[in-house]
Design a protein around this motif. Structure first.
Motif, mmCIF file in Angstrom:
data_model
loop_
_atom_site.group_PDB
_atom_site.id
_atom_site.type_symbol
_atom_site.label_atom_id
_atom_site.label_comp_id
_atom_site.label_asym_id
_atom_site.label_seq_id
_atom_site.Cartn_x
_atom_site.Cartn_y
_atom_site.Cartn_z
ATOM 1 N N TRP A 159 4.551 -53.481 -9.902
ATOM 2 C CA TRP A 159 4.357 -52.651 -11.088
ATOM 3 C C TRP A 159 2.882 -52.625 -11.442
ATOM 4 O O TRP A 159 2.254 -53.658 -11.633
ATOM 5 N N HIS A 160 2.353 -51.429 -11.475
ATOM 6 C CA HIS A 160 0.936 -51.224 -11.774
ATOM 7 C C HIS A 160 0.811 -49.871 -12.465
ATOM 8 O O HIS A 160 1.596 -48.950 -12.201
ATOM 9 N N ALA A 161 -0.167 -49.743 -13.321
ATOM 10 C CA ALA A 161 -0.329 -48.497 -14.080
ATOM 11 C C ALA A 161 -0.464 -47.281 -13.173
ATOM 12 O O ALA A 161 -0.003 -46.175 -13.510
ATOM 13 N N TRP A 162 -1.057 -47.477 -11.982
ATOM 14 C CA TRP A 162 -1.238 -46.344 -11.070
ATOM 15 C C TRP A 162 0.089 -45.711 -10.683
ATOM 16 O O TRP A 162 0.165 -44.492 -10.457
ATOM 17 N N LEU A 163 1.139 -46.522 -10.630
ATOM 18 C CA LEU A 163 2.422 -46.036 -10.123
ATOM 19 C C LEU A 163 3.070 -44.982 -11.019
ATOM 20 O O LEU A 163 3.821 -44.148 -10.530
ATOM 21 N N PHE A 164 2.809 -45.019 -12.315
ATOM 22 C CA PHE A 164 3.521 -44.116 -13.214
ATOM 23 C C PHE A 164 3.234 -42.653 -12.896
ATOM 24 O O PHE A 164 4.147 -41.858 -12.660
ATOM 25 N N ARG A 165 1.961 -42.274 -12.869
ATOM 26 C CA ARG A 165 1.618 -40.877 -12.587
ATOM 27 C C ARG A 165 1.876 -40.533 -11.126
ATOM 28 O O ARG A 165 2.279 -39.398 -10.811
ATOM 29 N N ALA A 166 1.643 -41.492 -10.226
ATOM 30 C CA ALA A 166 1.888 -41.217 -8.808
ATOM 31 C C ALA A 166 3.372 -40.974 -8.549
ATOM 32 O O ALA A 166 3.743 -40.109 -7.739
ATOM 33 N N THR A 167 4.234 -41.713 -9.236
ATOM 34 C CA THR A 167 5.677 -41.494 -9.094
ATOM 35 C C THR A 167 6.064 -40.118 -9.625
ATOM 36 O O THR A 167 6.859 -39.397 -8.996
ATOM 37 N N ASP A 168 5.512 -39.738 -10.776
ATOM 38 C CA ASP A 168 5.784 -38.399 -11.322
ATOM 39 C C ASP A 168 5.351 -37.319 -10.339
ATOM 40 O O ASP A 168 6.058 -36.319 -10.139
ATOM 41 N N PHE A 169 4.184 -37.514 -9.719
ATOM 42 C CA PHE A 169 3.719 -36.538 -8.723
ATOM 43 C C PHE A 169 4.713 -36.420 -7.575
ATOM 44 O O PHE A 169 5.036 -35.310 -7.119
ATOM 45 N N CYS A 170 5.201 -37.563 -7.084
ATOM 46 C CA CYS A 170 6.135 -37.534 -5.959
ATOM 47 C C CYS A 170 7.411 -36.788 -6.323
ATOM 48 O O CYS A 170 7.917 -35.984 -5.529
ATOM 49 N N TRP A 171 7.953 -37.035 -7.510
ATOM 50 C CA TRP A 171 9.154 -36.306 -7.917
ATOM 51 C C TRP A 171 8.896 -34.803 -7.944
ATOM 52 O O TRP A 171 9.710 -34.017 -7.448
ATOM 53 N N GLN A 172 7.779 -34.399 -8.532
ATOM 54 C CA GLN A 172 7.471 -32.969 -8.602
ATOM 55 C C GLN A 172 7.296 -32.375 -7.212
ATOM 56 O O GLN A 172 7.789 -31.268 -6.930
#
Length: 314
Positions: A159-172
Protein backbone atom coordinates in the motif's frame (compact mmCIF):
# COMPACT_ATOMS: atom_id res chain seq x y z
CA UNK A 1 32.08 -25.35 -1.15
CA UNK A 2 28.69 -24.20 -2.44
CA UNK A 3 27.47 -20.66 -1.66
CA UNK A 4 24.89 -20.57 1.13
CA UNK A 5 21.46 -20.34 -0.43
CA UNK A 6 22.68 -21.82 -3.71
CA UNK A 7 20.85 -24.52 -5.65
CA UNK A 8 20.53 -27.96 -4.20
CA UNK A 9 21.33 -30.40 -6.97
CA UNK A 10 20.07 -33.98 -6.77
CA UNK A 11 22.66 -36.69 -7.32
CA UNK A 12 20.93 -37.96 -10.43
CA UNK A 13 18.14 -36.74 -12.66
CA UNK A 14 16.53 -38.28 -15.72
CA UNK A 15 18.55 -37.37 -18.81
CA UNK A 16 17.06 -35.25 -21.59
CA UNK A 17 13.99 -34.02 -19.68
CA UNK A 18 12.74 -30.56 -20.72
CA UNK A 19 14.04 -29.16 -17.42
CA UNK A 20 17.50 -30.66 -17.79
CA UNK A 21 17.79 -29.39 -21.36
CA UNK A 22 16.64 -25.93 -20.25
CA UNK A 23 19.10 -25.98 -17.34
CA UNK A 24 22.00 -26.56 -19.72
CA UNK A 25 20.77 -23.69 -21.90
CA UNK A 26 20.56 -21.36 -18.91
CA UNK A 27 24.03 -22.18 -17.57
CA UNK A 28 25.44 -21.82 -21.07
CA UNK A 29 23.82 -18.55 -22.16
CA UNK A 30 21.97 -16.69 -19.39
CA UNK A 31 22.93 -13.69 -17.31
CA UNK A 32 23.72 -14.27 -13.63
CA UNK A 33 20.27 -12.99 -12.65
CA UNK A 34 18.41 -15.55 -14.76
CA UNK A 35 20.80 -18.31 -13.69
CA UNK A 36 19.97 -17.61 -10.05
CA UNK A 37 16.26 -17.18 -10.77
CA UNK A 38 16.23 -20.54 -12.58
CA UNK A 39 18.01 -22.14 -9.63
CA UNK A 40 15.46 -20.64 -7.22
CA UNK A 41 12.45 -21.76 -9.23
CA UNK A 42 13.58 -25.25 -10.20
CA UNK A 43 16.66 -26.33 -8.20
CA UNK A 44 15.76 -25.31 -4.63
CA UNK A 45 18.06 -22.29 -4.80
CA UNK A 46 17.70 -19.50 -2.25
CA UNK A 47 16.12 -16.08 -2.68
CA UNK A 48 19.14 -14.12 -1.38
CA UNK A 49 21.36 -14.85 -4.43
CA UNK A 50 18.55 -13.67 -6.71
CA UNK A 51 18.22 -10.40 -4.79
CA UNK A 52 21.97 -9.82 -4.90
CA UNK A 53 22.04 -10.35 -8.65
CA UNK A 54 19.08 -7.99 -9.09
CA UNK A 55 20.88 -5.28 -7.09
CA UNK A 56 23.36 -4.88 -9.96
CA UNK A 57 20.58 -3.28 -12.00
CA UNK A 58 19.32 -0.89 -9.28
CA UNK A 59 20.01 2.84 -9.48
CA UNK A 60 20.19 5.52 -6.79
CA UNK A 61 16.77 6.88 -7.79
CA UNK A 62 15.12 3.62 -6.68
CA UNK A 63 14.44 2.45 -10.21
CA UNK A 64 16.22 -0.14 -12.31
CA UNK A 65 18.19 0.13 -15.55
CA UNK A 66 21.28 -1.39 -17.19
CA UNK A 67 19.27 -3.43 -19.73
CA UNK A 68 17.36 -5.42 -17.09
CA UNK A 69 14.64 -5.39 -19.75
CA UNK A 70 16.86 -6.48 -22.67
CA UNK A 71 15.13 -4.34 -25.30
CA UNK A 72 16.21 -1.13 -23.51
CA UNK A 73 19.98 -0.69 -23.27
CA UNK A 74 21.93 1.81 -21.21
CA UNK A 75 22.15 2.64 -17.49
CA UNK A 76 19.11 4.85 -16.93
CA UNK A 77 16.11 3.77 -14.88
CA UNK A 78 12.94 3.05 -16.84
CA UNK A 79 9.45 1.86 -15.88
CA UNK A 80 9.81 -1.32 -17.97
CA UNK A 81 13.05 -2.23 -16.18
CA UNK A 82 11.42 -1.56 -12.84
CA UNK A 83 8.41 -3.69 -13.74
CA UNK A 84 10.81 -6.54 -14.55
CA UNK A 85 12.53 -6.05 -11.18
CA UNK A 86 9.20 -6.28 -9.35
CA UNK A 87 8.41 -9.47 -11.28
CA UNK A 88 11.68 -10.98 -10.03
CA UNK A 89 11.06 -9.87 -6.44
CA UNK A 90 7.56 -11.34 -6.61
CA UNK A 91 8.97 -14.64 -7.89
CA UNK A 92 11.22 -14.99 -4.83
CA UNK A 93 8.71 -13.68 -2.28
CA UNK A 94 10.55 -10.42 -1.61
CA UNK A 95 8.11 -7.89 -3.05
CA UNK A 96 7.72 -5.73 0.03
CA UNK A 97 9.56 -3.71 2.67
CA UNK A 98 11.90 -0.78 2.17
CA UNK A 99 13.06 -2.01 -1.23
CA UNK A 100 9.54 -1.74 -2.67
CA UNK A 101 8.99 1.55 -0.84
CA UNK A 102 11.95 2.96 -2.78
CA UNK A 103 10.51 1.52 -6.00
CA UNK A 104 7.19 3.24 -5.35
CA UNK A 105 8.96 6.56 -4.79
CA UNK A 106 10.65 6.09 -8.16
CA UNK A 107 7.32 5.25 -9.81
CA UNK A 108 5.82 8.42 -8.35
CA UNK A 109 8.69 10.50 -9.75
CA UNK A 110 8.23 9.26 -13.33
CA UNK A 111 4.43 9.13 -13.47
CA UNK A 112 2.49 11.22 -15.94
CA UNK A 113 -0.07 13.86 -15.00
CA UNK A 114 -2.79 11.23 -14.53
CA UNK A 115 -0.67 9.25 -12.08
CA UNK A 116 0.21 6.32 -14.32
CA UNK A 117 3.38 5.13 -16.05
CA UNK A 118 4.78 5.69 -19.51
CA UNK A 119 6.51 2.72 -21.07
CA UNK A 120 9.73 4.65 -21.66
CA UNK A 121 10.87 8.00 -20.22
CA UNK A 122 12.76 10.55 -22.36
CA UNK A 123 15.98 9.78 -20.45
CA UNK A 124 16.33 6.74 -22.75
CA UNK A 125 17.17 9.09 -25.61
CA UNK A 126 20.74 8.54 -26.77
CA UNK A 127 20.86 4.92 -25.63
CA UNK A 128 19.97 1.95 -27.86
CA UNK A 129 16.39 0.72 -27.73
CA UNK A 130 14.30 -1.67 -29.78
CA UNK A 131 12.60 0.07 -32.73
CA UNK A 132 9.20 -1.08 -31.45
CA UNK A 133 9.76 0.83 -28.16
CA UNK A 134 9.51 4.50 -29.24
CA UNK A 135 11.28 7.17 -27.19
CA UNK A 136 9.42 10.50 -27.25
CA UNK A 137 9.72 13.76 -25.32
CA UNK A 138 6.25 13.63 -23.74
CA UNK A 139 5.28 9.97 -23.43
CA UNK A 140 1.67 9.08 -22.60
CA UNK A 141 0.45 6.86 -19.80
CA UNK A 142 0.21 3.25 -20.91
CA UNK A 143 -1.71 0.29 -19.56
CA UNK A 144 1.11 -1.85 -20.97
CA UNK A 145 3.51 -0.36 -18.40
CA UNK A 146 1.13 0.39 -15.55
CA UNK A 147 -1.12 -2.69 -15.39
CA UNK A 148 1.49 -5.34 -14.52
CA UNK A 149 3.12 -3.10 -11.89
CA UNK A 150 -0.17 -2.26 -10.17
CA UNK A 151 -1.20 -5.92 -10.27
CA UNK A 152 2.05 -7.10 -8.66
CA UNK A 153 1.84 -4.51 -5.89
CA UNK A 154 -1.77 -5.40 -5.09
CA UNK A 155 -1.01 -9.12 -5.10
CA UNK A 156 1.73 -8.51 -2.54
CA UNK A 157 -0.53 -6.26 -0.46
CA UNK A 158 1.72 -3.25 -0.91
CA UNK A 159 0.00 0.00 0.00
CA UNK A 160 1.45 3.27 -1.18
CA UNK A 161 -0.08 6.59 -2.18
CA UNK A 162 1.06 6.05 -5.78
CA UNK A 163 -1.27 3.07 -6.12
CA UNK A 164 -4.52 5.00 -5.72
CA UNK A 165 -4.37 7.05 -8.92
CA UNK A 166 -2.52 4.32 -10.82
CA UNK A 167 -5.27 1.83 -9.95
CA UNK A 168 -7.93 4.30 -11.12
CA UNK A 169 -6.03 4.70 -14.39
CA UNK A 170 -5.92 0.93 -14.90
CA UNK A 171 -9.67 0.58 -14.37
CA UNK A 172 -10.38 3.36 -16.86
CA UNK A 173 -7.95 1.91 -19.40
CA UNK A 174 -9.35 -1.61 -19.06
CA UNK A 175 -12.94 -0.41 -19.32
CA UNK A 176 -12.07 1.52 -22.50
CA UNK A 177 -10.03 -1.26 -24.09
CA UNK A 178 -11.14 -2.00 -27.65
CA UNK A 179 -7.94 -3.17 -29.21
CA UNK A 180 -6.13 -5.53 -31.54
CA UNK A 181 -3.02 -5.30 -29.32
CA UNK A 182 -2.53 -8.67 -27.53
CA UNK A 183 0.17 -7.32 -25.21
CA UNK A 184 -2.28 -4.70 -23.95
CA UNK A 185 -4.75 -7.47 -23.12
CA UNK A 186 -1.99 -9.34 -21.27
CA UNK A 187 -1.28 -6.20 -19.24
CA UNK A 188 -4.97 -5.88 -18.44
CA UNK A 189 -5.06 -9.49 -17.22
CA UNK A 190 -2.00 -8.89 -15.03
CA UNK A 191 -3.93 -6.05 -13.37
CA UNK A 192 -7.29 -7.82 -13.14
CA UNK A 193 -5.86 -11.01 -11.63
CA UNK A 194 -4.88 -9.04 -8.51
CA UNK A 195 -7.25 -6.05 -8.49
CA UNK A 196 -8.90 -5.69 -5.06
CA UNK A 197 -12.45 -5.29 -6.46
CA UNK A 198 -12.93 -8.92 -7.48
CA UNK A 199 -16.49 -8.60 -8.79
CA UNK A 200 -15.50 -5.73 -11.06
CA UNK A 201 -12.38 -7.61 -12.16
CA UNK A 202 -14.38 -10.69 -13.11
CA UNK A 203 -16.87 -8.62 -15.13
CA UNK A 204 -14.06 -6.79 -16.92
CA UNK A 205 -12.27 -10.05 -17.66
CA UNK A 206 -15.44 -11.57 -19.07
CA UNK A 207 -15.75 -8.65 -21.51
CA UNK A 208 -12.09 -8.89 -22.50
CA UNK A 209 -12.40 -12.62 -23.10
CA UNK A 210 -15.20 -12.04 -25.56
CA UNK A 211 -13.07 -9.37 -27.25
CA UNK A 212 -10.12 -11.74 -27.57
CA UNK A 213 -12.27 -14.38 -29.23
CA UNK A 214 -14.15 -11.95 -31.50
CA UNK A 215 -10.91 -10.29 -32.68
CA UNK A 216 -9.13 -13.67 -32.98
CA UNK A 217 -6.27 -12.40 -30.82
CA UNK A 218 -5.52 -15.90 -29.54
CA UNK A 219 -4.48 -18.66 -31.93
CA UNK A 220 -6.76 -21.46 -30.76
CA UNK A 221 -5.47 -24.07 -33.21
CA UNK A 222 -1.66 -24.05 -33.53
CA UNK A 223 -1.93 -26.33 -36.57
CA UNK A 224 -3.83 -23.64 -38.49
CA UNK A 225 -1.94 -20.46 -37.66
CA UNK A 226 -2.74 -18.96 -41.07
CA UNK A 227 -6.33 -18.65 -39.86
CA UNK A 228 -5.27 -16.17 -37.15
CA UNK A 229 -4.03 -12.76 -38.28
CA UNK A 230 -0.93 -11.31 -36.65
CA UNK A 231 -1.72 -8.01 -34.93
CA UNK A 232 -0.64 -4.85 -36.80
CA UNK A 233 2.94 -3.87 -35.99
CA UNK A 234 3.91 -7.34 -34.77
CA UNK A 235 6.57 -9.53 -36.34
CA UNK A 236 5.50 -12.20 -38.86
CA UNK A 237 4.57 -15.29 -36.89
CA UNK A 238 4.21 -13.36 -33.61
CA UNK A 239 0.98 -15.07 -32.66
CA UNK A 240 -0.45 -15.20 -29.16
CA UNK A 241 -1.89 -18.35 -27.63
CA UNK A 242 -4.21 -19.12 -24.72
CA UNK A 243 -1.26 -19.74 -22.40
CA UNK A 244 0.05 -16.22 -23.14
CA UNK A 245 -3.08 -14.75 -21.59
CA UNK A 246 -3.64 -17.35 -18.84
CA UNK A 247 -0.17 -18.08 -17.46
CA UNK A 248 -1.65 -20.08 -14.58
CA UNK A 249 -4.89 -22.04 -14.12
CA UNK A 250 -6.17 -19.54 -11.54
CA UNK A 251 -5.93 -16.55 -13.92
CA UNK A 252 -9.23 -14.95 -14.87
CA UNK A 253 -8.21 -15.45 -18.49
CA UNK A 254 -8.36 -19.24 -18.07
CA UNK A 255 -12.16 -19.07 -18.39
CA UNK A 256 -11.78 -17.65 -21.90
CA UNK A 257 -10.69 -21.01 -23.32
CA UNK A 258 -12.03 -24.55 -23.33
CA UNK A 259 -10.02 -27.41 -21.84
CA UNK A 260 -9.27 -28.64 -25.35
CA UNK A 261 -8.05 -25.22 -26.51
CA UNK A 262 -5.80 -24.87 -23.48
CA UNK A 263 -4.42 -28.38 -23.92
CA UNK A 264 -3.51 -27.64 -27.54
CA UNK A 265 -1.88 -24.38 -26.45
CA UNK A 266 0.23 -26.12 -23.80
CA UNK A 267 1.18 -28.88 -26.26
CA UNK A 268 2.39 -26.18 -28.62
CA UNK A 269 4.33 -24.43 -25.84
CA UNK A 270 6.06 -27.65 -24.82
CA UNK A 271 6.96 -28.42 -28.44
CA UNK A 272 8.55 -24.98 -28.89
CA UNK A 273 11.59 -25.95 -26.83
CA UNK A 274 14.50 -25.82 -29.26
CA UNK A 275 17.47 -28.13 -29.74
CA UNK A 276 19.67 -26.02 -27.45
CA UNK A 277 17.13 -26.36 -24.62
CA UNK A 278 15.78 -22.81 -24.71
CA UNK A 279 12.50 -21.39 -25.90
CA UNK A 280 12.35 -18.86 -28.74
CA UNK A 281 11.51 -15.17 -28.45
CA UNK A 282 8.62 -14.59 -30.84
CA UNK A 283 8.89 -10.80 -31.12
CA UNK A 284 10.98 -9.18 -33.84
CA UNK A 285 14.75 -9.51 -33.19
CA UNK A 286 16.70 -6.28 -33.57
CA UNK A 287 20.19 -6.99 -32.13
CA UNK A 288 22.03 -10.17 -31.09
CA UNK A 289 22.57 -9.42 -27.37
CA UNK A 290 18.97 -8.49 -26.52
CA UNK A 291 17.66 -11.53 -28.38
CA UNK A 292 19.96 -13.90 -26.46
CA UNK A 293 19.37 -12.24 -23.09
CA UNK A 294 15.61 -12.35 -23.52
CA UNK A 295 15.56 -16.08 -24.28
CA UNK A 296 16.55 -17.11 -20.75
CA UNK A 297 13.62 -15.20 -19.29
CA UNK A 298 11.25 -16.64 -21.88
CA UNK A 299 12.56 -20.14 -21.10
CA UNK A 300 11.98 -19.73 -17.36
CA UNK A 301 8.43 -18.45 -17.95
CA UNK A 302 7.65 -21.32 -20.34
CA UNK A 303 8.73 -23.87 -17.75
CA UNK A 304 6.80 -22.04 -15.06
CA UNK A 305 3.61 -22.08 -17.15
CA UNK A 306 3.94 -25.75 -18.02
CA UNK A 307 4.54 -26.67 -14.40
CA UNK A 308 1.61 -24.52 -13.23
CA UNK A 309 -0.69 -26.57 -15.46
CA UNK A 310 0.70 -29.86 -14.20
CA UNK A 311 2.79 -30.62 -17.25
CA UNK A 312 5.88 -32.70 -16.48
CA UNK A 313 9.09 -30.79 -17.14
CA UNK A 314 11.53 -32.99 -15.20
Amino acid sequence: MAESGGPSLPSARPAHTPLLRAERFVWLTARVLEQRLFAHRFLNGGADPVERALDAYRNEDGGYGHALEPDLRGPVSQPLHTARALHVLDAVGRCGGQRVERVCRYLTSVSTADGALPAVCPSQSGYPAAPFVPVVDDPPSELLATGPVVGLLHRNEVWHAWLFRATDFCWQAVDALETSHPHEVEAAVAFLDAAPDRARAEAAADRLGRLVRERRLAALDPDRLDAYPVAPGYAPGEHHFPHDFAHTPDSLARAWFTDEEMARSLDFLAAEQEEDGGWPVRRRPWAPAPALEARAGVTIEALRTLRAYGRYVG
